[in-house]
Design a protein around this motif. Sequence first.
Motif, PDB file in Angstrom:
ATOM      1  N   GLU A 182      42.454  44.246  54.962  1.00 44.56           N
ATOM      2  CA  GLU A 182      41.323  44.650  54.112  1.00 44.56           C
ATOM      3  C   GLU A 182      40.262  45.379  54.928  1.00 44.56           C
ATOM      4  N   GLN A 231      46.181  43.452  41.618  1.00 48.67           N
ATOM      5  CA  GLN A 231      44.850  42.862  41.747  1.00 48.67           C
ATOM      6  C   GLN A 231      43.772  43.791  41.196  1.00 48.67           C
ATOM      7  N   MET A 232      43.889  45.054  41.501  1.00 53.39           N
ATOM      8  CA  MET A 232      42.918  46.013  40.979  1.00 53.39           C
ATOM      9  C   MET A 232      42.985  46.114  39.467  1.00 53.39           C
ATOM     10  N   ARG A 233      44.223  46.067  38.921  1.00 50.92           N
ATOM     11  CA  ARG A 233      44.368  46.106  37.466  1.00 50.92           C
ATOM     12  C   ARG A 233      43.741  44.872  36.818  1.00 50.92           C
ATOM     13  N   ALA A 234      43.953  43.710  37.438  1.00 46.92           N
ATOM     14  CA  ALA A 234      43.354  42.481  36.907  1.00 46.92           C
ATOM     15  C   ALA A 234      41.831  42.538  36.973  1.00 46.92           C
ATOM     16  N   ASP A 235      41.303  43.072  38.066  1.00 48.26           N
ATOM     17  CA  ASP A 235      39.849  43.191  38.181  1.00 48.26           C
ATOM     18  C   ASP A 235      39.296  44.141  37.122  1.00 48.26           C
ATOM     19  N   ARG A 236      39.989  45.240  36.886  1.00 47.95           N
ATOM     20  CA  ARG A 236      39.520  46.179  35.857  1.00 47.95           C
ATOM     21  C   ARG A 236      39.570  45.543  34.471  1.00 47.95           C
ATOM     22  N   ASP A 237      40.657  44.798  34.179  1.00 47.80           N
ATOM     23  CA  ASP A 237      40.737  44.116  32.883  1.00 47.80           C
ATOM     24  C   ASP A 237      39.615  43.090  32.737  1.00 47.80           C
ATOM     25  N   LYS A 238      39.321  42.383  33.826  1.00 51.83           N
ATOM     26  CA  LYS A 238      38.248  41.394  33.782  1.00 51.83           C
ATOM     27  C   LYS A 238      36.908  42.052  33.512  1.00 51.83           C
ATOM     28  N   ARG A 239      36.640  43.148  34.221  1.00 50.67           N
ATOM     29  CA  ARG A 239      35.373  43.841  33.998  1.00 50.67           C
ATOM     30  C   ARG A 239      35.291  44.400  32.579  1.00 50.67           C
TER      31      ARG A 239
END
Length: 327
Positions: free
Chosen positions: A129, A178-186
Amino acid sequence: MEPVLIVLVVLVVVAFIALIKTIQVIPQASAAIVERFGRYTRTLSAGLNIVVPFIDTIRNRIDLREQVVPFPPQPVITSDNLVVNIDTVIYYQVTDPRAATYEVASYIQAIEQLTVTTLRNIIGSMDLESTLTSREVINAGLRGVLDEATGRWGIRVNRVELKAIEPPTSIQDSMEKQMRADRDKRAAILTAEGARQAQILRAEGEKQAAVLQAEGEAQAAVLRADGEAAAIRTVFEAIHEGDADQKLLAYQYLQTLPELAKGDSNKLWIIPSEIGDALKGLGGAFNGMTGGNGTPPAAGPRPVDTESKGAARPRVETREYPKIDPE
């Protein structure tokens, strides 16, 4: 004569070659290293230069402009034991042609190997990271080490850039998920916030509408009451200014009686006792108009028939009320 001619031709050719070797033209932003019997003599700068033919030789011609050299991807292991491939680009410039010629055999290869080793040392102390988000830190670290090492080679490293950092395919897939999950969460959070804000605004709008409606009704009631009061005041003032007598009041009573008789539910009338006096005065006025012979006038109000067919005859009661002085 022929041997002499051949010798002259040979001398001319040798003189021409010597002249060519004597005059050296160096292009702008370039330099040339001159050796005499294999020993460094001087460095030729841009322009026209004279050297000793067959004694001085040009060892190397060096471009003094800034150079850009891309290096192939290099596998580097991070501190969390992940292999990433990193492409680098080096911007360098030769500042000392003599040192670049005699201090290192091949400065391009030396810079490449130094870049690889330095890059592995820097990335080896960072996790994946940090590696992906610390390009400026890596570039600054590489430039510092390369500039210090290549300084004695007569080379200045101006910039070091990382073209690409490619983690393993499995890590890329995990990062995308992970990025897709973060975007869905937002997106879900923003949708909920929008719905909540809409409900709040709708409730505030309904509240304001109710308040404004109540205020409007209150103002309408006030204005209506003021209008009725003004009408009553106007009528009262008109009565006093007109100095109404008993005849006018009796006539008004007669006009009101038909309205009292309307409706099937009217069973009881309550009439003030003053109406009798008023009717007597009205009868005297009619007698005066007819000359006392009992003949009705040509035009006048018709008597009210309160005993129509099919209607219940109401009961009339006369009550005493306090007399009201018109004055």
